[in-house]
Design an enzyme around this catalytic site. Structure first.
Site, PDB file in Angstrom:
ATOM      1  N   GLU A  12       4.296   3.303 -12.059  1.00 11.25           N
ATOM      2  CA  GLU A  12       4.544   1.857 -12.114  1.00 11.25           C
ATOM      3  C   GLU A  12       4.577   0.942 -13.576  1.00 11.25           C
ATOM      4  O   GLU A  12       3.821   1.367 -14.194  1.00 11.25           O
ATOM      5  CB  GLU A  12       3.269   1.026 -11.351  1.00 11.25           C
ATOM      6  CG  GLU A  12       3.115  -0.338 -11.251  1.00 11.25           C
ATOM      7  CD  GLU A  12       2.055  -0.859 -10.691  1.00 11.25           C
ATOM      8  OE1 GLU A  12       1.888  -2.064 -10.636  1.00 11.25           O
ATOM      9  OE2 GLU A  12       0.992  -0.107 -10.454  1.00 11.25           O
ATOM     10  N   GLU A  66      -1.211  -7.259  -3.807  1.00 15.46           N
ATOM     11  CA  GLU A  66      -2.206  -6.859  -5.034  1.00 15.46           C
ATOM     12  C   GLU A  66      -2.229  -8.061  -5.785  1.00 15.46           C
ATOM     13  O   GLU A  66      -1.501  -8.342  -6.602  1.00 15.46           O
ATOM     14  CB  GLU A  66      -1.767  -5.699  -5.714  1.00 15.46           C
ATOM     15  CG  GLU A  66      -2.679  -5.624  -6.963  1.00 15.46           C
ATOM     16  CD  GLU A  66      -2.218  -4.277  -7.758  1.00 15.46           C
ATOM     17  OE1 GLU A  66      -2.525  -3.383  -7.863  1.00 15.46           O
ATOM     18  OE2 GLU A  66      -1.232  -4.679  -8.660  1.00 15.46           O
TER      19      GLU A  66
END
Length: 271
Positions: free
Chosen positions: A150, A249
């Site tokens: 990521e 998130e």
């Protein structure tokens, strides 16, 4: 087109509750069928198993351990001299993933060491990351697990994080050359670093193995004030046929449940 699937990131949502087991119950009560989390390693694994089985909630993603947070670590995958610790953390993540039937692990790259510069260490850190990702891929392939990398933005969130753009991540994935190591797209980070979301999503869509969302710049609910029109992005992902989960998130502006109106609207309109 099938509707998109959302999972609650219980490291960010339902933090009104002190432990992850309670947050899984809360996520289930709110309508989530899946959760993800950063680091579950301070939680009792048997209790997490019990709650997962009791609720039927799927655990879709966990992160590798961060390392020594007090010393400034945020992952070890690309950090010089920490290869042994990375492998130890990988073993721990694999233990939790197998016990929770979690099929995705975010392999955190880590930060450029204090006292060094990105320019000085970029080549060495990339080589270490590629080597560690190949090592993880071979282990994961035996367990049916996908590893994810990521990019985290270096403009606002973490100036020293090694992996900071989808373009850098795609180049690394090409060097790794393993089908079970994929790209984790956090829309919050991609927007801050590069913008151009539509073309980047379309370009890198074959590499994407997981998605996370938050509004920019506040990192709050997707329908809060900010730069991104998520209704358009959700439609884009539907048109592209995205079948994975989308991790919520973000930092709720108030109580988690009070900020889920956007998701309940999506669920209603996608039936």
């Amino acid at each position: 087109m099938p509707p998109l699937k959302f999972c609650a990131n219980i490291s960010w949502l339902f933090t009104e509750l002190p432990d992850f087991s309670q947050r899984i119950y809360a996520a289930a009560s709110a309508g989530f069928q899946a959760v993800e989390a950063a680091w579950l390693y301070d939680s009792d694994l048997q209790e997490l198993q019990r709650v997962r089985e009791a609720t039927g909630v799927e655990v879709v993603l966990i992160n590798t351990p961060p390392g020594d947070v007090k010393e400034g670590d945020l992952g070890l995958g690309a950090v010089p001299g920490r290869e042994t610790e990375f492998k130890q953390g990988l073993d721990l993540a694999l233990k939790y993933a197998k016990a929770l039937d979690c099929k995705r692990i975010h392999l955190m790259a880590g930060r450029i060491p204090v006292g060094s510069t990105r320019a000085a260490l970029a080549r060495e850190m990339e080589a270490i990351f590629v080597q560690n990702l190949k090592y993880a891929a071979d282990i994961f392939s035996k367990e049916g697990i996908t590893g994810l990398i990521e990019p985290i933005n270096t403009r606002i969130t973490d100036p020293r994080y090694f992996l900071d753009s989808p373009h850098q991540a795609a180049a690394i994935l090409e060097k790794v050359g393993k089908p079970n190591i994929k790209l984790q797209m956090d829309v919050f980070h991609w927007q801050i670093m590069d913008g151009n979301l539509t073309q980047n999503i379309e370009k890198y869509f074959p590499l994407i193995g997981h998605i996370q969302i938050a509004q920019v710049p506040g990192r709050n609910e997707p329908d809060s004030a900010g730069e991104i029109r998520y209704s358009y992005l959700f439609n884009t992902l539907e048109q592209l046929g995205y079948k994975g989960h989308i991790g919520c998130e973000y930092k709720p502006l108030g109580a988690t449940d009070e900020g889920l109106g956007w998701l309940k609207d999506y669920w209603t309109h996608s039936k």
